[in-house]
Design an enzyme around this catalytic site. Structure first.
Site, PDB file in Angstrom:
ATOM      1  N   GLU A 426       0.833  -1.199   0.000  1.00 51.93           N
ATOM      2  CA  GLU A 426       0.000   0.000   0.000  1.00 51.93           C
ATOM      3  C   GLU A 426       0.872   1.256   0.000  1.00 51.93           C
ATOM      4  O   GLU A 426       1.711   1.433   0.892  1.00 51.93           O
ATOM      5  CB  GLU A 426      -0.923  -0.017   1.219  1.00 51.93           C
ATOM      6  N   SER A 456      -5.936  -4.402   0.645  1.00 54.76           N
ATOM      7  CA  SER A 456      -6.464  -5.773   0.578  1.00 54.76           C
ATOM      8  C   SER A 456      -5.325  -6.751   0.834  1.00 54.76           C
ATOM      9  O   SER A 456      -4.857  -7.432  -0.074  1.00 54.76           O
ATOM     10  CB  SER A 456      -7.104  -6.038  -0.788  1.00 54.76           C
ATOM     11  N   GLU A 457      -4.874  -6.780   2.072  1.00 54.62           N
ATOM     12  CA  GLU A 457      -3.695  -7.594   2.414  1.00 54.62           C
ATOM     13  C   GLU A 457      -3.849  -9.059   2.050  1.00 54.62           C
ATOM     14  O   GLU A 457      -2.886  -9.709   1.625  1.00 54.62           O
ATOM     15  CB  GLU A 457      -3.364  -7.456   3.906  1.00 54.62           C
ATOM     16  N   ALA A 482       2.581  -4.269  11.230  1.00 63.22           N
ATOM     17  CA  ALA A 482       2.628  -5.710  11.461  1.00 63.22           C
ATOM     18  C   ALA A 482       1.268  -6.271  11.844  1.00 63.22           C
ATOM     19  O   ALA A 482       0.971  -7.438  11.550  1.00 63.22           O
ATOM     20  CB  ALA A 482       3.652  -6.029  12.556  1.00 63.22           C
ATOM     21  N   ASP A 483       0.424  -5.474  12.489  1.00 70.82           N
ATOM     22  CA  ASP A 483      -0.891  -5.957  12.904  1.00 70.82           C
ATOM     23  C   ASP A 483      -1.723  -6.429  11.719  1.00 70.82           C
ATOM     24  O   ASP A 483      -2.643  -7.235  11.881  1.00 70.82           O
ATOM     25  CB  ASP A 483      -1.652  -4.844  13.630  1.00 70.82           C
ATOM     26  N   HIS A 527      -2.045  -1.090  15.632  1.00 67.32           N
ATOM     27  CA  HIS A 527      -0.936  -0.736  14.748  1.00 67.32           C
ATOM     28  C   HIS A 527       0.407  -0.858  15.471  1.00 67.32           C
ATOM     29  O   HIS A 527       1.377  -0.221  15.055  1.00 67.32           O
ATOM     30  CB  HIS A 527      -1.079   0.712  14.256  1.00 67.32           C
TER      31      HIS A 527
END
Length: 725
Positions: A426, A456-457, A482-483, A527
């Site tokens: 992103e 949209s991971e 990382a979350d 986050h």
């Protein structure tokens, strides 16, 4: 009253129906091949159900009987260069692709099968039975069938789980300047899965040659399509994302073939992705050889109506009508296939001397060696044999370097020297190098290889997984925080981490995930996590945690050479710091599994990593009563921990402190402490000491966030307690 102006979808959405005239016009050789494939797949599936009924299949047997027409009709419009992947109900998809690969000119239903056809049937049966002779030596079984040489990239047990990977195959085909396409098969249930819808959007935005092939068999186990969605015409998903869509009778293989031919032609012309919805029906329950009516969710009348439209009988009737085959010849083809399946089964089975008459068992020689159970979880590192590996900073000229500059510079160097590397995430293509500057200047230098993704991971992580499985390119994925790994957890842990081992242990999965740790920056509970403890539980991932610019360069260079997936952890606290970094050598690699002793000492061994390392070093200097040896682990996964350095240090100090910032619940040090107790119990004069964050995730309030994480003060307190011990 406002005007109401009807809107039309930007992409076509049509229904394709094959008429008798289409059958009349079809190439007889194509029709013979369609029938032959249907017969072989049906005979195979019936044999699998027989074995399952005799308890010779361990695990599920998701039969495709009744659904063969969709797979056969669509695959025959493809070539071996095209990729397919599929669902847990994927025997027919896999066999159609594999048989078409070994017999690209077509099968004749009356001809004895070639040795190649027999081999496909035998190895597939062996894989489903969990035997060493199988494609993945029995590890994949019924739901994970892969033969990459045939373009069969792997069926998948997670509903919708393989869909993002298919977009990765499509991207790789296009990037390699091929006109090959990618087809992902999934059922009606998967059309409502987030990963599927995310991937449709991503494939449309990037105009990828990917076909989303929906086998609408009307039931997700026992839940009907009408119960699951307000729009049961599932091909409608296509126009919603700007994708051309076809709806077709999946019980009519020629109709499917005609629709697929149109879709493939569109994709090969660079017109973007397609959707095909094939209305079909599984004759049996979700698993095994019982009808759905036996479980009460379908009526016998409904089942009779669908069985009357069996693709085998419909195709046979058309061939007889056209004079391509006689009725006796269609029956002869079926009988031959059944006889050959019995012959193939005899290779794997033998009479059970302890059973009832006629009872069989698996031949003992067919089972995999149990010593092989963990082999192939990760690679053997032979890909590093020619790498410029250095031992320490003395081998490289260094100067004071800003950490984030090292990140961007080494990534640019790698993309400059290796055109297989592609970066995605992103905003990585904008903002002068993403949100932190890690990709600064790369978009202009490497057009088409720095890909800004939608939010949209699951989709873009899975797409990267598909690129890695394809093997021609190396994806570098950036997660802004990382979350966000929880959003993409299926792709990270069910797919990417398990793929090498699940599919036999030989194929690489070269992928780098850069994941940012932001605790201490006020970004709150969603986050701020340190994911090291989570990734450490997932066999398959390697984990690096650089704390200096020098380490970052060497560890990233190594990670990008590996054929295993590697997560590179980066801490926001470090981005703005400076430390030793290379002056002119940006190609060196640091060895896998080598920690760095940042400070020698004799009283306690402090194991730490990433952003906690500077806090530990400062704490040791502040609290001078304990002579601590500080070891920066650098590699955190179970296979890459530097046990030799830890043991050498413990031999001197006889006690150990593990210091990390993150919450105690997802603590990396939890498993590490357990392992140290088991390995080095005789060296320890005290239980393993630990510094972690608190139980709660860091929150927005500055004082509450500080109370939730560990930094220098917590290490000082631990050293003081050790001194009193």
């Amino acid at each position: 009253m406002p005007d109401h102006r009807p809107l039309q979808p930007a992409s076509p959405w049509v229904q394709v129906v094959a008429t008798d005239a289409d059958w009349d016009a079809a190439d007889p050789a194509l029709l013979r091949t369609i029938y032959a494939q249907l017969v072989w797949i049906r005979a195979f599936e019936q044999y699998v159900l027989d074995l399952a009924g005799a308890a010779l299949i361990h695990g599920p047997a998701h039969s495709s009987i009744g659904q063969e027409g969709g797979a056969v009709g669509s695959v025959l419009a493809l070539t071996s260069e095209d990729s397919v992947n599929g669902s847990h109900r994927g025997h027919h998809q896999f066999l159609a692709k594999a048989l078409h690969h070994v017999e690209p000119k077509g099968l004749d239903p009356l001809a004895p099968p070639s040795d190649d056809v027999r081999e496909v049937l035998l190895r597939t049966l062996a894989e489903i039975a969990g035997l060493d002779r199988g494609w993945s030596h029995g590890r994949g079984g019924s739901m994970h069938l892969q033969w990459k040489e045939a373009g069969a990239m792997g069926t998948n047990a997670i509903v919708g789980g393989g869909v993002p990977q298919a977009a990765g195959f499509a991207w790789a085909h296009r990037q390699a300047a091929s006109d090959a396409v990618s087809v992902t098969y999934f059922g009606d249930g998967a059309t409502n899965i987030g990963s599927t819808l995310e991937t449709m959007n991503l494939a449309s935005a990037w105009h990828l040659p990917a076909c989303f092939f929906i086998e609408n068999n009307r039931y997700a186990v026992s839940t009907t399509v009408e119960e699951a969605t307000g729009e049961p015409r599932l091909s409608s998903r296509g126009p919603g994302f700007g994708i051309a869509a076809w709806k077709v009778d999946g019980m009519d293989p020629l109709a499917v073939h005609l629709a697929m031919t149109e879709a493939v032609e569109r994709m090969r012309r660079g017109k973007g992705p397609t959707v095909i919805e094939a209305d079909t029906y599984r004759f049996f329950h979700q698993n095994g050889g019982f009808a759905g009516s036996a479980f009460g969710y379908r009526t016998k009348e409904e089942e009779r109506e669908w069985r009357a439209r069996d693709p085998l009988t419909q195709t046979a009737a058309q061939l007889v009508r056209l004079g391509v085959l006689t009725e006796d010849e269609t029956a002869q083809a079926v009988a031959q296939a059944k006889a050959v399946m019995d012959e193939i089964g005899s290779v794997l089975l033998e009479p059970d001397p302890d059973g009832k008459p006629g009872q069989r068992r698996i031949k003992s020689a067919e089972w995999p060696d149990t010593d092989w159970v963990d082999v192939g979880v990760r690679g053997d590192l032979s890909e590093l044999d020619d790498a410029p590996v250095v031992a320490d900073e003395a081998s490289v000229s260094v100067a004071e370097t800003k950490f984030i500059d090292a990140v961007a510079t080494v990534m640019g160097r790698r993309m400059e020297t290796d055109d297989r590397i592609v970066v995605m995430g992103e905003d990585v293509h904008r903002l002068n190098g993403g949100t932190n500057g890690a990709t600064r200047g790369l978009t202009d230098r490497f057009p088409g290889r720095v890909l800004g993704t939608p939010i949209s991971e699951n989709a873009f992580a899975g797409l990267a997984g598909g690129i890695a499985l394809d093997g021609r390119f190396t994806p570098v994925v950036e997660f802004m925080y990382a979350d966000f790994m929880w959003v993409a957890a299926d792709q990270l842990f069910n797919q990417i981490a398990k793929a090498r081992h699940m599919y036999g242990g030989t194929g690489g999965v070269p992928l780098v995930l850069r994941s940012k740790v932001a605790m201490g920056t006020g970004y709150g509970s969603q986050h701020s996590m340190d994911p090291a403890g989570i990734f450490a539980t997932s066999a398959g991932w390697r984990i690096v945690a650089p704390s200096t610019p020098y380490d970052y360069v060497g560890l990233l260079n190594t990670a990008l050479r590996l054929q295993d997936p590697v997560v590179v952890l980066e801490h926001v606290d470090l981005y703005s710091t400076s430390g030793p970094g290379p002056v002119d050598d940006w190609d060196y690699c640091l060895p896998v599994g080598r920690a760095s002793v940042r400070r020698p000492g004799s009283d306690v061994s402090v194991l730490t990593y990433l952003g906690m390392t500077p806090y530990v070093l400062a704490a040791v200097e502040e609290y001078g009563e304990v002579d601590a040896e500080v070891i920066d682990l650098r590699w955190l996964d179970r296979a890459s921990i530097d046990w030799d350095t830890i043991e050498e240090s413990l031999t001197k100090t006889n006690q150990v402190l593990i210091a990390e910032q993150g919450a105690i619940g997802t603590s990396y040090g939890g498993w590490l402490a357990d392992e140290i107790h088991r390995r080095f119990f005789d060296l320890l004069d005290a239980p393993v000491w630990r510094v972690t964050g608190g139980e709660a995730s860091p929150s927005i309030s500055k004082v509450l966030e500080r109370a939730a994480i560990a930094q220098q003060d917590e290490v000082v307190a631990a050293l003081a307690e050790i001194a009193r011990y």
